[in-house]
Design a protein around this motif. Structure first.
Motif, PDB file in Angstrom:
ATOM      1  N   ARG A  37       0.647  -4.291   4.437  1.00  0.00           N
ATOM      2  CA  ARG A  37      -0.058  -5.456   3.907  1.00  0.00           C
ATOM      3  C   ARG A  37      -0.120  -6.583   4.933  1.00  0.00           C
ATOM      4  O   ARG A  37      -1.099  -7.326   5.005  1.00  0.00           O
ATOM      5  CB  ARG A  37       0.623  -5.967   2.632  1.00  0.00           C
ATOM      6  N   LEU A  38       0.923  -6.730   5.721  1.00  0.00           N
ATOM      7  CA  LEU A  38       0.931  -7.763   6.757  1.00  0.00           C
ATOM      8  C   LEU A  38      -0.161  -7.472   7.777  1.00  0.00           C
ATOM      9  O   LEU A  38      -0.948  -8.352   8.135  1.00  0.00           O
ATOM     10  CB  LEU A  38       2.289  -7.814   7.470  1.00  0.00           C
ATOM     11  N   VAL A  39      -0.183  -6.238   8.243  1.00  0.00           N
ATOM     12  CA  VAL A  39      -1.185  -5.857   9.233  1.00  0.00           C
ATOM     13  C   VAL A  39      -2.583  -6.085   8.668  1.00  0.00           C
ATOM     14  O   VAL A  39      -3.462  -6.642   9.332  1.00  0.00           O
ATOM     15  CB  VAL A  39      -0.984  -4.382   9.653  1.00  0.00           C
ATOM     16  N   ALA A  40      -2.785  -5.675   7.419  1.00  0.00           N
ATOM     17  CA  ALA A  40      -4.096  -5.846   6.786  1.00  0.00           C
ATOM     18  C   ALA A  40      -4.459  -7.328   6.665  1.00  0.00           C
ATOM     19  O   ALA A  40      -5.581  -7.729   6.974  1.00  0.00           O
ATOM     20  CB  ALA A  40      -4.087  -5.195   5.404  1.00  0.00           C
ATOM     21  N   ALA A  41      -3.495  -8.137   6.248  1.00  0.00           N
ATOM     22  CA  ALA A  41      -3.779  -9.562   6.055  1.00  0.00           C
ATOM     23  C   ALA A  41      -4.113 -10.227   7.379  1.00  0.00           C
ATOM     24  O   ALA A  41      -5.010 -11.064   7.466  1.00  0.00           O
ATOM     25  CB  ALA A  41      -2.587 -10.248   5.396  1.00  0.00           C
ATOM     26  N   TYR A  42      -3.376  -9.868   8.439  1.00  0.00           N
ATOM     27  CA  TYR A  42      -3.645 -10.471   9.743  1.00  0.00           C
ATOM     28  C   TYR A  42      -5.045 -10.119  10.229  1.00  0.00           C
ATOM     29  O   TYR A  42      -5.779 -10.958  10.753  1.00  0.00           O
ATOM     30  CB  TYR A  42      -2.594 -10.030  10.772  1.00  0.00           C
ATOM     31  N   SER A  43      -5.422  -8.838  10.064  1.00  0.00           N
ATOM     32  CA  SER A  43      -6.724  -8.468  10.611  1.00  0.00           C
ATOM     33  C   SER A  43      -7.858  -8.977   9.745  1.00  0.00           C
ATOM     34  O   SER A  43      -8.930  -9.311  10.254  1.00  0.00           O
ATOM     35  CB  SER A  43      -6.826  -6.971  10.859  1.00  0.00           C
ATOM     36  N   ALA A  44      -7.634  -9.095   8.442  1.00  0.00           N
ATOM     37  CA  ALA A  44      -8.704  -9.578   7.564  1.00  0.00           C
ATOM     38  C   ALA A  44      -8.919 -11.075   7.669  1.00  0.00           C
ATOM     39  O   ALA A  44      -9.949 -11.596   7.230  1.00  0.00           O
ATOM     40  CB  ALA A  44      -8.390  -9.210   6.111  1.00  0.00           C
ATOM     41  N   ASN A  45      -7.951 -11.797   8.234  1.00  0.00           N
ATOM     42  CA  ASN A  45      -8.040 -13.258   8.219  1.00  0.00           C
ATOM     43  C   ASN A  45      -8.079 -13.878   9.607  1.00  0.00           C
ATOM     44  O   ASN A  45      -7.591 -14.994   9.806  1.00  0.00           O
ATOM     45  CB  ASN A  45      -6.872 -13.833   7.410  1.00  0.00           C
ATOM     46  N   ASN A  46      -8.664 -13.171  10.581  1.00  0.00           N
ATOM     47  CA  ASN A  46      -8.869 -13.758  11.909  1.00  0.00           C
ATOM     48  C   ASN A  46      -7.605 -14.271  12.555  1.00  0.00           C
ATOM     49  O   ASN A  46      -7.587 -15.387  13.064  1.00  0.00           O
ATOM     50  CB  ASN A  46      -9.810 -14.980  11.796  1.00  0.00           C
ATOM     51  N   ALA A  47      -6.570 -13.459  12.553  1.00  0.00           N
ATOM     52  CA  ALA A  47      -5.310 -13.925  13.121  1.00  0.00           C
ATOM     53  C   ALA A  47      -5.482 -14.275  14.597  1.00  0.00           C
ATOM     54  O   ALA A  47      -6.191 -13.605  15.336  1.00  0.00           O
ATOM     55  CB  ALA A  47      -4.242 -12.850  12.970  1.00  0.00           C
TER      56      ALA A  47
END
Lengths: 291, 203
Positions: A267-277
């Protein structure tokens, strides 16, 4: 949008934006556009007064207060503002007297009661502030913001258990607000109550989307529990010795913990990539997950 | 005895972090170059402005900063904290513990408390930071720090003080983002704050 409308919006959102408020109000004040016929004139004066205090512009604050006092000579609301300006100008005893006058005339004046507590806090008398706040909460137990303030005071004294209790009261009143579950999770983590911390972090991500802080929390807590169970087992300790495994009374089985940790990672990886980290933090996450 | 040199960027960022949240306690880390027992504090990484007595996110951030520092050939040279009460210029119990956790990574790390009143009073020649060194199982204040050009704690140059002042006057603190901010919005680069670094360089 007009300045007045913007100022009204800021009042509505109750955000503390002193710099913006002063910038918006400056032309209105300079051009004498706030007359007694302006609908919100007195609310604006009060709002700008508070902003002036925040920005350290005591003289401006005093002049605004004078205008308010002229219009509302007997007002307790204006009296409290006098208390505030005295606090800002470094005359706490004056403030104390004013607030005492207000509360003795009206013991239910919540804003003045809170000002008494805030004054104690500003003077560094945290223990006294906490006492007053506890007394206030005896009568106003449904004021969850007051419970939050009390938890803040307890945390300043590193009284984690007491702070946790306050958060429990807040959650009872605001069970769907993930922010409070988050705070409660972090307090429990900090005092080694890993089982509650994990449960609460899980609740946080249940109640919100892409909650990066929640996912980090699940991962560190699950990993910590796995590590502690393993080292406890190595040391030959068992669940029959509660103090050896304190904070681990109600944890899931290790396979479940491992799955939770994995899920949090994903979920962390997904959240970072989905939100322009940003690049450096994204790399930092990658390295952190590998360790 | 370890020696510490404080650069403009490190000092400015610590001050700006505390200026952004005047009502709160904020804390962060100093990164630096290590040369034997000499540390040149080149950067500050701001960590948090809320729940600063709580540990989980501090643990995560510390691990990530450690790896980041390593990748840049830097070490974690210090811990800084600015308390919500400007009269507090001693390390609190949690502050002392956080600072101590950094000793496990760098036994020569120092702790710094921001002295907001000194910043406001514009005390000439000295930064608004009170250093603490760990000795004899406790953090000891170094009150004479930054007063002597050859002392244990020195400023890299006096420009650091002017730079910090200019930046606070122009409210540059709106451009600093800490780990707390990053957790709410991962597009914020809490490790570098590059835009702000640029502004500091040109101030």
């Amino acid at each position: 949008m007009s300045s007045l409308a913007l100022l009204a919006e800021i009042r509505q959102s109750s955000e503390r934006l002193p710099y913006e408020v002063l910038k918006l109000a400056e032309p209105l004040l300079n051009n004498n556009q706030l007359t007694s016929s302006t609908e919100d004139a007195w609310l604006v004066y009060e709002q700008v007064f508070l902003a002036a205090l925040d920005e350290g512009q005591i003289d401006l604050a005093k002049s605004l207060l004078h205008i308010l006092r002229t219009r509302f000579p007997a007002s307790q609301r204006v009296k409290r503002l006098y208390g505030l300006v005295n606090e800002a100008a470094g005359h706490p005893d004056e403030s104390q007297n004013l607030y005492a006058e207000i509360t003795s005339a009206d013991p239910t004046n919540v804003l003045a009661l809170k000002r008494v507590i805030a004054l104690l806090k500003a003077q560094g008398k945290l223990a006294l502030a906490a006492n007053e706040l506890v007394a206030y909460l005896d009568t106003h137990g449904n004021d969850f913001e007051a419970w939050l303030e009390l938890s803040h005071l307890y945390l300043a004294h590193h009284m984690y258990r007491q702070a946790a209790f306050c958060l429990e009261e807040v959650i009872l009143q605001q069970p769907a607000n993930h922010y409070f579950h988050l705070c409660y999770a972090e307090i429990n983590y900090s005092m080694g109550q890993w089982d509650i911390a994990l449960k609460e972090y899980l609740r946080v991500v249940e109640l919100s989307t892409d909650n990066v802080r929640g996912f980090y929390g699940i991962k560190v807590t699950a990993d910590r529990i796995i590590e502690m169970l393993a080292s406890g087992a190595r040391a030959g300790k068992s669940r029959r010795e509660p103090q050896a495994l304190s904070g681990l009374e109600n944890v899931p089985q290790v396979p479940v913990l491992e799955k939770l940790s994995l899920l949090a990672t994903e979920r962390l990886v997904a959240a970072y990539s989905a939100n322009n980290a940003a690049a450096a933090p994204a790399k930092a996450l990658e390295d952190w997950l590998k360790q | 005895m370890s020696e510490y040199t404080l650069s403009s960027q490190a000092y400015a960022k610590a001050i700006l972090h505390s200026a952004k949240y005047p009502w709160a306690t904020v804390h962060g880390l100093f990164l630096g170059e290590k040369n034997g027992s000499k540390f040149r504090l080149t950067d500050a990484v701001p960590l948090a402005h809320s729940w600063t007595q709580l540990t989980p996110m501090f643990d995560v951030a510390l691990q990530q900063v450690q790896q980041y520092a390593g990748s840049k050939n830097l070490v974690i040279a210090g811990y800084y904290v600015a308390y919500e009460n400007p009269d507090t210029i001693q390390l609190s119990a949690s502050g002392a513990l956080f600072a101590k956790s950094i000793l496990a990574i760098n036994p020569e790390a120092a702790a710094f408390v921001v002295d907001a009143k000194r910043f406001k009073a514009r005390e000439d020649g000295r930064p608004a930071l009170v250093p603490f060194v760990y000795a004899g199982e406790q953090w000891k204040e170094q009150p004479k720090a930054f007063g002597d050009a050859k002392g244990q704690f020195v400023l890299e140059n006096n420009q650091a003080l002017t730079t910090a002042r200019i930046l606070v006057e122009e409210r540059a603190e709106i451009g600093i983002f800490d780990f707390d901010d990053h957790l709410d919005d991962v597009s914020l680069d809490w490790l570098q704050n590059n835009l702000l670094n640029e502004r500091i360089r040109t101030a």
